[in-house]
Design a protein around this motif. Structure first.
Motif, PDB file in Angstrom:
ATOM      1  N   HIS A  39      -5.705  -4.447  27.828  1.00 50.27           N
ATOM      2  CA  HIS A  39      -6.659  -5.081  26.912  1.00 50.27           C
ATOM      3  C   HIS A  39      -6.233  -4.956  25.451  1.00 50.27           C
ATOM      4  CE1 HIS A  39      -9.338  -5.893  30.225  1.00 50.27           C
ATOM      5  NE2 HIS A  39      -9.223  -4.636  30.603  1.00 50.27           N
ATOM      6  N   LEU A  40      -5.226  -4.120  25.198  1.00 49.97           N
ATOM      7  CA  LEU A  40      -4.687  -4.021  23.827  1.00 49.97           C
ATOM      8  C   LEU A  40      -3.620  -5.071  23.555  1.00 49.97           C
ATOM      9  CD1 LEU A  40      -4.224  -0.281  22.783  1.00 49.97           C
ATOM     10  CD2 LEU A  40      -5.774  -1.964  21.866  1.00 49.97           C
ATOM     11  N   ARG A  41      -3.273  -5.852  24.552  1.00 49.57           N
ATOM     12  CA  ARG A  41      -2.210  -6.856  24.419  1.00 49.57           C
ATOM     13  C   ARG A  41      -2.369  -7.745  23.175  1.00 49.57           C
ATOM     14  NH1 ARG A  41      -2.063  -8.859  29.541  1.00 49.57           N
ATOM     15  NH2 ARG A  41      -0.547  -7.283  30.087  1.00 49.57           N
ATOM     16  N   PRO A  42      -3.569  -8.232  22.845  1.00 51.98           N
ATOM     17  CA  PRO A  42      -3.684  -9.089  21.646  1.00 51.98           C
ATOM     18  C   PRO A  42      -3.353  -8.371  20.331  1.00 51.98           C
ATOM     19  CG  PRO A  42      -5.654  -9.269  23.027  1.00 51.98           C
ATOM     20  CD  PRO A  42      -4.829  -8.159  23.590  1.00 51.98           C
ATOM     21  N   TYR A  43      -3.325  -7.042  20.360  1.00 51.07           N
ATOM     22  CA  TYR A  43      -3.125  -6.273  19.129  1.00 51.07           C
ATOM     23  C   TYR A  43      -1.748  -5.619  19.053  1.00 51.07           C
ATOM     24  CZ  TYR A  43      -8.070  -6.930  19.718  1.00 51.07           C
ATOM     25  OH  TYR A  43      -9.284  -7.501  19.949  1.00 51.07           O
ATOM     26  N   ILE A  44      -0.916  -5.881  20.037  1.00 49.80           N
ATOM     27  CA  ILE A  44       0.399  -5.228  20.101  1.00 49.80           C
ATOM     28  C   ILE A  44       1.237  -5.519  18.855  1.00 49.80           C
ATOM     29  CG2 ILE A  44       2.616  -5.435  21.305  1.00 49.80           C
ATOM     30  CD1 ILE A  44       0.846  -3.417  22.547  1.00 49.80           C
ATOM     31  N   ASP A  45       1.266  -6.775  18.406  1.00 54.72           N
ATOM     32  CA  ASP A  45       2.042  -7.098  17.196  1.00 54.72           C
ATOM     33  C   ASP A  45       1.575  -6.264  16.006  1.00 54.72           C
ATOM     34  OD1 ASP A  45       3.784  -8.951  18.331  1.00 54.72           O
ATOM     35  OD2 ASP A  45       2.411 -10.624  17.958  1.00 54.72           O
ATOM     36  N   SER A  46       0.266  -6.186  15.828  1.00 54.68           N
ATOM     37  CA  SER A  46      -0.282  -5.412  14.704  1.00 54.68           C
ATOM     38  C   SER A  46      -0.010  -3.919  14.867  1.00 54.68           C
ATOM     39  CB  SER A  46      -1.789  -5.642  14.592  1.00 54.68           C
ATOM     40  OG  SER A  46      -2.061  -6.984  14.301  1.00 54.68           O
ATOM     41  N   ILE A  47      -0.088  -3.433  16.093  1.00 56.82           N
ATOM     42  CA  ILE A  47       0.193  -2.013  16.340  1.00 56.82           C
ATOM     43  C   ILE A  47       1.648  -1.705  16.011  1.00 56.82           C
ATOM     44  CG2 ILE A  47       0.391  -0.242  18.131  1.00 56.82           C
ATOM     45  CD1 ILE A  47      -2.113  -1.544  19.460  1.00 56.82           C
ATOM     46  N   PHE A  48       2.558  -2.596  16.399  1.00 59.82           N
ATOM     47  CA  PHE A  48       3.971  -2.335  16.089  1.00 59.82           C
ATOM     48  C   PHE A  48       4.266  -2.505  14.602  1.00 59.82           C
ATOM     49  CE2 PHE A  48       4.843  -1.815  20.486  1.00 59.82           C
ATOM     50  CZ  PHE A  48       5.933  -0.958  20.474  1.00 59.82           C
ATOM     51  N   ASP A  49       3.507  -3.313  13.910  1.00 61.98           N
ATOM     52  CA  ASP A  49       3.647  -3.371  12.451  1.00 61.98           C
ATOM     53  C   ASP A  49       3.260  -2.021  11.835  1.00 61.98           C
ATOM     54  OD1 ASP A  49       4.502  -5.999  12.579  1.00 61.98           O
ATOM     55  OD2 ASP A  49       2.532  -6.850  12.075  1.00 61.98           O
ATOM     56  N   VAL A  50       2.201  -1.416  12.365  1.00 60.63           N
ATOM     57  CA  VAL A  50       1.775  -0.096  11.893  1.00 60.63           C
ATOM     58  C   VAL A  50       2.830   0.962  12.247  1.00 60.63           C
ATOM     59  CG1 VAL A  50       0.078   1.751  12.293  1.00 60.63           C
ATOM     60  CG2 VAL A  50      -0.696  -0.588  11.857  1.00 60.63           C
ATOM     61  N   ILE A  51       3.383   0.863  13.453  1.00 61.16           N
ATOM     62  CA  ILE A  51       4.440   1.799  13.866  1.00 61.16           C
ATOM     63  C   ILE A  51       5.607   1.733  12.891  1.00 61.16           C
ATOM     64  CG2 ILE A  51       6.240   2.155  15.628  1.00 61.16           C
ATOM     65  CD1 ILE A  51       3.995   1.489  17.720  1.00 61.16           C
TER      66      ILE A  51
END
Length: 192
Positions: A39-51
């Protein structure tokens, strides 16, 4: 629920001025990834930007835990981010010019390299990164060369000498694991 929560948490992580709050929020995102998984799939791009944004900060350990938990929760989705992760790991290794470490930066730089080496060796993310680990060989060999050619002068205390020895062994082990992993991948690809 996630639609209103995750973007707000990621935005707060980016703009937060308090390191302890940022750290706590990164931990919460890591824990959340273990619970909600796909369910976090839609936010993966944003999460990796934070990473990427916080890779070079003192939050590296927590960032690596986040990568680990994402790799466990959504391995197929995370594979496409493997080149970004490898690039970050390589940049950590290549920017570690050991001879230029100031006395007060020594422990910080030693910890960063140790975290990256252990992540390569022991993490679930290793399977995700396996197709790209061969890119780590040259930076690791270069690092081991600088460690071995290091002339330890009187300014470095016994603990730092011990840390350099530990790091040398850790890098050698990491090279061995990368080469073994790479040879296994080549073997399975060439099998009929």
């Amino acid at each position: 629920f996630l639609r209103s929560l995750v973007p707000h948490i990621l935005h707060t992580i980016r703009i937060c001025g308090q390191a302890s709050l940022r750290e706590a929020l990164l931990v919460q995102v890591a824990n959340l990834s273990g619970i909600v998984r796909d369910h976090l799939r839609p936010y993966i791009d944003s999460i990796f930007d934070v990473i990427e944004l916080f890779w070079t900060t003192k939050h590296l350990e927590t960032v690596l835990v986040l990568v680990e938990k994402l790799a466990f929760a959504m391995p197929d989705d995370i594979r496409r981010y493997a080149p970004r992760i490898i690039r970050l790991m390589i940049s950590t290794i290549e920017t570690s010019v050991i001879l230029e470490w100031a006395r007060d930066e020594f422990d910080h730089n030693f910890l960063r390299l140790t975290l990256v080496m252990k992540n390569i060796q022991y993490s679930t993310a290793k399977q995700i990164l396996s197709g790209h680990l061969h890119l780590m060989i040259y930076p690791l060999v270069k690092l081991i060369d600088s460690l071995l050619s290091l002339r330890i002068d009187g300014d470095i205390d016994v603990d730092q000498k011990s840390n350099i020895q530990q790091l040398t062994l850790l890098v050698i082990d990491t090279i061995s694991i990368v080469l073994t992993n790479n040879n296994s991948a080549l073997y399975f690809r060439s099998s009929p």
